[in-house]
Motif scaffolding. Structure first.
Motif: not given
Lengths: 114, 113
Positions: A33, A48, A98-103
Protein backbone atom coordinates in the motif's frame (compact mmCIF):
# COMPACT_ATOMS: atom_id res chain seq x y z
CA UNK A 1 13.63 -9.85 10.20
CA UNK A 2 13.89 -6.77 8.03
CA UNK A 3 10.95 -4.43 8.02
CA UNK A 4 9.59 -2.22 5.27
CA UNK A 5 12.24 0.13 3.93
CA UNK A 6 11.80 3.26 1.87
CA UNK A 7 14.20 5.46 -0.02
CA UNK A 8 15.12 8.22 -0.06
CA UNK A 9 14.23 9.26 3.47
CA UNK A 10 14.10 12.89 2.37
CA UNK A 11 13.70 14.42 -1.05
CA UNK A 12 13.74 18.09 -1.93
CA UNK A 13 12.83 18.95 -5.49
CA UNK A 14 11.85 21.92 -7.57
CA UNK A 15 8.36 22.45 -8.83
CA UNK A 16 7.88 20.79 -12.19
CA UNK A 17 10.48 18.06 -11.72
CA UNK A 18 9.66 14.34 -11.60
CA UNK A 19 10.43 12.25 -8.53
CA UNK A 20 10.58 8.53 -7.82
CA UNK A 21 10.02 7.06 -4.39
CA UNK A 22 10.95 3.48 -3.62
CA UNK A 23 9.48 0.92 -1.25
CA UNK A 24 10.92 -2.46 -0.30
CA UNK A 25 8.21 -4.46 1.48
CA UNK A 26 8.71 -7.24 3.97
CA UNK A 27 9.84 -10.34 2.12
CA UNK A 28 6.93 -12.58 1.22
CA UNK A 29 4.23 -9.97 1.74
CA UNK A 30 1.90 -10.00 -1.24
CA UNK A 31 0.00 -6.82 -0.44
CA UNK A 32 1.58 -3.38 -0.68
CA UNK A 33 0.00 0.00 0.00
CA UNK A 34 1.03 3.61 -0.54
CA UNK A 35 -0.29 6.37 1.68
CA UNK A 36 0.65 9.98 2.14
CA UNK A 37 0.42 12.27 5.12
CA UNK A 38 0.21 15.96 4.45
CA UNK A 39 0.88 18.45 7.23
CA UNK A 40 -1.81 18.27 9.90
CA UNK A 41 -3.67 15.51 8.11
CA UNK A 42 -4.18 11.82 8.64
CA UNK A 43 -2.81 9.18 6.33
CA UNK A 44 -4.45 9.28 2.92
CA UNK A 45 -4.67 6.07 0.88
CA UNK A 46 -3.13 6.28 -2.59
CA UNK A 47 -2.88 2.82 -4.15
CA UNK A 48 -2.98 -0.86 -3.28
CA UNK A 49 -1.06 -3.70 -4.95
CA UNK A 50 -1.80 -7.40 -4.72
CA UNK A 51 1.23 -9.02 -6.26
CA UNK A 52 2.15 -6.92 -9.28
CA UNK A 53 -1.34 -5.75 -10.07
CA UNK A 54 -3.07 -2.71 -8.65
CA UNK A 55 -6.77 -3.46 -8.16
CA UNK A 56 -7.36 -0.17 -6.39
CA UNK A 57 -5.84 3.08 -7.66
CA UNK A 58 -8.71 5.16 -6.42
CA UNK A 59 -6.60 7.24 -4.06
CA UNK A 60 -4.18 8.61 -6.63
CA UNK A 61 -4.89 12.37 -6.58
CA UNK A 62 -4.16 13.05 -10.26
CA UNK A 63 -2.74 11.48 -13.40
CA UNK A 64 0.66 12.91 -12.44
CA UNK A 65 0.85 10.09 -9.90
CA UNK A 66 1.64 6.53 -10.94
CA UNK A 67 3.04 3.45 -9.27
CA UNK A 68 4.33 0.09 -10.29
CA UNK A 69 5.43 -3.05 -8.57
CA UNK A 70 7.75 -5.58 -10.11
CA UNK A 71 8.48 -9.16 -9.14
CA UNK A 72 5.85 -8.98 -6.44
CA UNK A 73 8.32 -7.05 -4.34
CA UNK A 74 9.74 -3.55 -4.82
CA UNK A 75 7.36 -0.74 -5.66
CA UNK A 76 8.06 2.69 -7.12
CA UNK A 77 5.75 5.68 -6.77
CA UNK A 78 6.37 8.30 -9.44
CA UNK A 79 5.14 11.87 -9.31
CA UNK A 80 5.52 13.81 -12.54
CA UNK A 81 5.69 17.58 -12.80
CA UNK A 82 5.63 17.97 -9.03
CA UNK A 83 3.58 20.74 -7.45
CA UNK A 84 3.98 22.35 -4.04
CA UNK A 85 0.81 20.64 -2.81
CA UNK A 86 2.55 17.28 -3.38
CA UNK A 87 4.78 18.04 -0.38
CA UNK A 88 4.04 15.38 2.21
CA UNK A 89 5.39 12.26 3.86
CA UNK A 90 4.81 9.27 1.57
CA UNK A 91 4.39 6.03 3.49
CA UNK A 92 4.51 2.51 2.19
CA UNK A 93 3.03 -0.47 4.02
CA UNK A 94 2.92 -4.18 3.33
CA UNK A 95 0.87 -7.03 4.68
CA UNK A 96 0.93 -10.77 4.34
CA UNK A 97 -2.12 -11.36 2.17
CA UNK A 98 -4.05 -8.10 2.10
CA UNK A 99 -7.12 -9.17 4.03
CA UNK A 100 -7.29 -8.20 7.69
CA UNK A 101 -3.59 -8.76 8.13
CA UNK A 102 -1.75 -6.08 9.97
CA UNK A 103 -0.13 -3.53 7.71
CA UNK A 104 3.50 -2.84 8.54
CA UNK A 105 4.70 0.61 7.64
CA UNK A 106 8.04 1.90 6.45
CA UNK A 107 9.57 5.08 7.87
CA UNK A 108 8.33 7.17 4.97
CA UNK A 109 9.86 9.56 2.45
CA UNK A 110 9.50 13.23 3.25
CA UNK A 111 8.99 15.07 -0.05
CA UNK A 112 9.41 18.82 -0.20
CA UNK A 113 8.56 20.61 -3.42
CA UNK A 114 9.99 24.13 -3.56
CA UNK B 1 -15.78 14.64 4.26
CA UNK B 2 -13.76 12.79 6.87
CA UNK B 3 -15.01 9.28 7.50
CA UNK B 4 -12.79 8.75 10.55
CA UNK B 5 -12.53 11.58 13.04
CA UNK B 6 -10.25 12.12 15.97
CA UNK B 7 -11.53 15.35 17.42
CA UNK B 8 -8.80 15.84 20.00
CA UNK B 9 -5.52 16.86 18.37
CA UNK B 10 -3.68 16.43 21.65
CA UNK B 11 -3.99 14.93 25.11
CA UNK B 12 -1.80 15.35 28.19
CA UNK B 13 -1.81 12.78 30.98
CA UNK B 14 0.30 12.14 34.03
CA UNK B 15 2.33 8.97 34.31
CA UNK B 16 0.37 6.18 35.96
CA UNK B 17 -3.04 7.61 35.05
CA UNK B 18 -5.39 6.42 32.33
CA UNK B 19 -5.19 7.81 28.79
CA UNK B 20 -8.39 7.70 26.77
CA UNK B 21 -8.20 8.43 23.06
CA UNK B 22 -11.43 8.74 21.13
CA UNK B 23 -12.40 8.11 17.53
CA UNK B 24 -15.69 8.49 15.65
CA UNK B 25 -16.58 7.18 12.23
CA UNK B 26 -19.38 7.85 9.78
CA UNK B 27 -19.20 4.97 7.30
CA UNK B 28 -21.51 2.19 8.48
CA UNK B 29 -19.69 -0.23 6.16
CA UNK B 30 -16.59 -0.11 8.34
CA UNK B 31 -16.26 -3.33 10.27
CA UNK B 32 -12.63 -3.55 11.31
CA UNK B 33 -10.82 -0.96 13.37
CA UNK B 34 -7.20 -0.46 14.31
CA UNK B 35 -5.03 1.83 16.36
CA UNK B 36 -1.54 2.75 15.24
CA UNK B 37 1.13 4.58 17.18
CA UNK B 38 3.62 6.86 15.48
CA UNK B 39 6.85 8.33 16.79
CA UNK B 40 8.49 11.25 14.95
CA UNK B 41 10.42 10.26 11.81
CA UNK B 42 9.11 6.70 11.98
CA UNK B 43 6.27 4.92 10.25
CA UNK B 44 3.13 4.05 12.19
CA UNK B 45 3.27 0.81 14.16
CA UNK B 46 0.27 -1.38 14.76
CA UNK B 47 -1.02 -1.35 18.32
CA UNK B 48 -4.35 -3.13 18.62
CA UNK B 49 -7.39 -3.94 16.52
CA UNK B 50 -11.03 -4.91 16.94
CA UNK B 51 -13.58 -6.37 14.58
CA UNK B 52 -17.19 -5.28 14.62
CA UNK B 53 -18.37 -8.56 16.12
CA UNK B 54 -16.69 -7.57 19.39
CA UNK B 55 -17.10 -4.62 21.69
CA UNK B 56 -13.82 -4.92 23.54
CA UNK B 57 -10.32 -6.16 22.90
CA UNK B 58 -7.53 -6.08 25.44
CA UNK B 59 -3.78 -6.44 25.07
CA UNK B 60 -1.74 -5.70 28.17
CA UNK B 61 -2.09 -2.05 29.08
CA UNK B 62 -4.10 -1.32 25.93
CA UNK B 63 -7.85 -1.85 25.57
CA UNK B 64 -10.00 -0.84 22.63
CA UNK B 65 -13.76 -0.40 23.06
CA UNK B 66 -16.19 -0.32 20.15
CA UNK B 67 -19.71 1.09 20.31
CA UNK B 68 -21.22 0.28 16.91
CA UNK B 69 -24.52 2.01 17.51
CA UNK B 70 -22.71 5.24 18.32
CA UNK B 71 -20.04 4.64 15.64
CA UNK B 72 -17.46 5.34 18.30
CA UNK B 73 -14.32 3.62 19.49
CA UNK B 74 -11.83 4.45 22.16
CA UNK B 75 -8.37 3.35 23.18
CA UNK B 76 -7.57 3.12 26.87
CA UNK B 77 -4.00 2.99 28.08
CA UNK B 78 -3.54 2.18 31.73
CA UNK B 79 -1.26 2.85 33.40
CA UNK B 80 0.18 5.45 31.03
CA UNK B 81 3.95 5.63 30.72
CA UNK B 82 6.21 8.39 29.33
CA UNK B 83 7.22 6.03 26.50
CA UNK B 84 3.61 6.05 25.35
CA UNK B 85 4.05 9.66 24.23
CA UNK B 86 3.40 9.54 20.48
CA UNK B 87 0.74 10.31 17.90
CA UNK B 88 -2.07 7.77 17.89
CA UNK B 89 -4.03 7.13 14.71
CA UNK B 90 -7.39 5.47 14.55
CA UNK B 91 -8.03 3.55 11.30
CA UNK B 92 -10.95 1.68 9.82
CA UNK B 93 -11.55 -0.80 7.04
CA UNK B 94 -14.61 -2.12 5.24
CA UNK B 95 -12.97 -5.40 4.33
CA UNK B 96 -13.72 -5.22 0.62
CA UNK B 97 -11.60 -8.31 0.28
CA UNK B 98 -8.60 -6.25 1.28
CA UNK B 99 -7.94 -3.86 4.06
CA UNK B 100 -7.27 -0.43 2.66
CA UNK B 101 -7.35 1.71 5.75
CA UNK B 102 -9.03 5.05 6.29
CA UNK B 103 -7.19 7.01 8.94
CA UNK B 104 -8.10 9.79 11.32
CA UNK B 105 -5.85 12.82 11.70
CA UNK B 106 -4.29 11.50 14.88
CA UNK B 107 -4.10 12.54 18.53
CA UNK B 108 -0.77 13.48 20.06
CA UNK B 109 -0.47 11.95 23.51
CA UNK B 110 1.98 13.40 25.99
CA UNK B 111 2.57 11.45 29.18
CA UNK B 112 4.48 13.45 31.74
CA UNK B 113 6.50 11.88 34.57
Amino acid sequence: GAGVSQSPSNKVTEKGKDVELRCDPISGHTALYWYRQSLGQGLEFLIYFQGNSAPDKSGLPSDRFSAERTGGSVSTLTIQRTQQEDSAVYLCASSDTGSTDTQYFGPGTRLTVL
Amino acid sequence: DQQVKQNSPSLSVQEGRISILNCDYTNSMFDYFLWYKKYPAEGPTFLISISSIKDKNEDGRFTVFLNKSAKHLSLHIVPSQPGDSAVYFCAASDLRGYSTLTFGKGTMLLVSP
